[in-house]
Write a protein that holds these residues in place. Structure first.
Motif, mmCIF file in Angstrom:
data_model
loop_
_atom_site.group_PDB
_atom_site.id
_atom_site.type_symbol
_atom_site.label_atom_id
_atom_site.label_comp_id
_atom_site.label_asym_id
_atom_site.label_seq_id
_atom_site.Cartn_x
_atom_site.Cartn_y
_atom_site.Cartn_z
ATOM 1 N N TRP A 49 1.255 -3.158 2.274
ATOM 2 C CA TRP A 49 0.195 -2.432 1.564
ATOM 3 C C TRP A 49 -0.242 -1.224 2.381
ATOM 4 O O TRP A 49 -0.467 -1.365 3.566
ATOM 5 C CB TRP A 49 -1.014 -3.340 1.310
ATOM 6 C CG TRP A 49 -2.159 -2.561 0.736
ATOM 7 C CD1 TRP A 49 -3.205 -2.016 1.426
ATOM 8 C CD2 TRP A 49 -2.333 -2.207 -0.639
ATOM 9 N NE1 TRP A 49 -4.022 -1.349 0.559
ATOM 10 C CE2 TRP A 49 -3.512 -1.445 -0.702
ATOM 11 C CE3 TRP A 49 -1.618 -2.437 -1.805
ATOM 12 C CZ2 TRP A 49 -4.003 -0.929 -1.896
ATOM 13 C CZ3 TRP A 49 -2.099 -1.933 -2.982
ATOM 14 C CH2 TRP A 49 -3.284 -1.184 -3.025
ATOM 15 N N ASP A 54 0.930 2.394 -5.275
ATOM 16 C CA ASP A 54 -0.093 1.353 -5.273
ATOM 17 C C ASP A 54 -1.474 1.972 -5.473
ATOM 18 O O ASP A 54 -1.782 3.040 -4.930
ATOM 19 C CB ASP A 54 -0.105 0.588 -3.947
ATOM 20 C CG ASP A 54 1.065 -0.361 -3.772
ATOM 21 O OD1 ASP A 54 1.807 -0.604 -4.742
ATOM 22 O OD2 ASP A 54 1.232 -0.868 -2.644
ATOM 23 N N ARG A 72 0.499 -2.719 -8.565
ATOM 24 C CA ARG A 72 1.740 -2.483 -7.831
ATOM 25 C C ARG A 72 2.880 -2.452 -8.823
ATOM 26 O O ARG A 72 2.947 -3.267 -9.741
ATOM 27 C CB ARG A 72 1.947 -3.590 -6.797
ATOM 28 C CG ARG A 72 3.252 -3.449 -6.038
ATOM 29 C CD ARG A 72 3.276 -4.249 -4.777
ATOM 30 N NE ARG A 72 2.753 -3.432 -3.679
ATOM 31 C CZ ARG A 72 2.789 -3.795 -2.406
ATOM 32 N NH1 ARG A 72 3.287 -4.969 -2.066
ATOM 33 N NH2 ARG A 72 2.316 -3.011 -1.467
#
Length: 160
Positions: A49, A54, A72
């Motif tokens: 991440w 995203d 995502r």
């Protein structure tokens, strides 16, 4: 409650919220954080991440993170549970147990959808267990059933 953009430093908290989402039912044996993150089918929701594309939001109350929602994109070769198409990101949302049922999830969902619209996202998908009370939230917020993800879950999509 303050809603803010999820940053790279929120990766550990998103992982905590993924674990909370996986363990939503008190009827099941709780899965450990290690197990959730090590399993490819769940760990890929937060691995590395943030990756390109995203989007995420975090809810803070008195300086403490209490929930998060993020999108995502997945590929057909590595799909999420709610995979619809490579150009449709999948929603993951988790709220700390003490904050559930207090509007945090709805606020996160709406804030994330707004950011998704700004980013040019046209649809959002998700997978939800039929017994999960969150399914009512998704229906109320305009998500529609598009198929069964498994014997116990449904795939839902919202057109933005």
């Amino acid at each position: 409650m303050i809603l803010r953009e999820a940053t790279p430093s929120d990766g550990d908290f998103l992982a905590d919220m993924l674990v909370a989402a996986v363990n939503w039912s008190s009827e099941w044996k709780r899965k450990s954080r290690r197990r959730v993150l090590a399993a490819p089918d769940t760990g890929h929701y937060v691995a590395d991440w943030p990756r390109g594309g995203d989007l995420g939001v975090v809810a803070d109350v008195d300086g403490e993170a209490v929930g998060a929602a993020w999108l995502r994109f997945f590929s057909a070769e590595d799909p999420g549970y709610g995979f619809v198409a490579a150009d449709v990101p999948e929603l993951t949302i988790g709220v700390a147990a003490a904050w559930r049922g207090r509007g945090v999830g709805r606020a996160l969902l709406r804030a994330l959808e707004g950011r998704a619209r700004e980013a040019g996202v046209r649809r959002i998908s998700l997978s939800v267990e039929r017994k999960n009370f969150a399914q009512r939230l998704y229906l109320a917020e305009g998500y529609e059933m598009v198929g069964a993800g498994s014997a116990q879950s449904d795939t839902m999509v919202k057109v933005l």
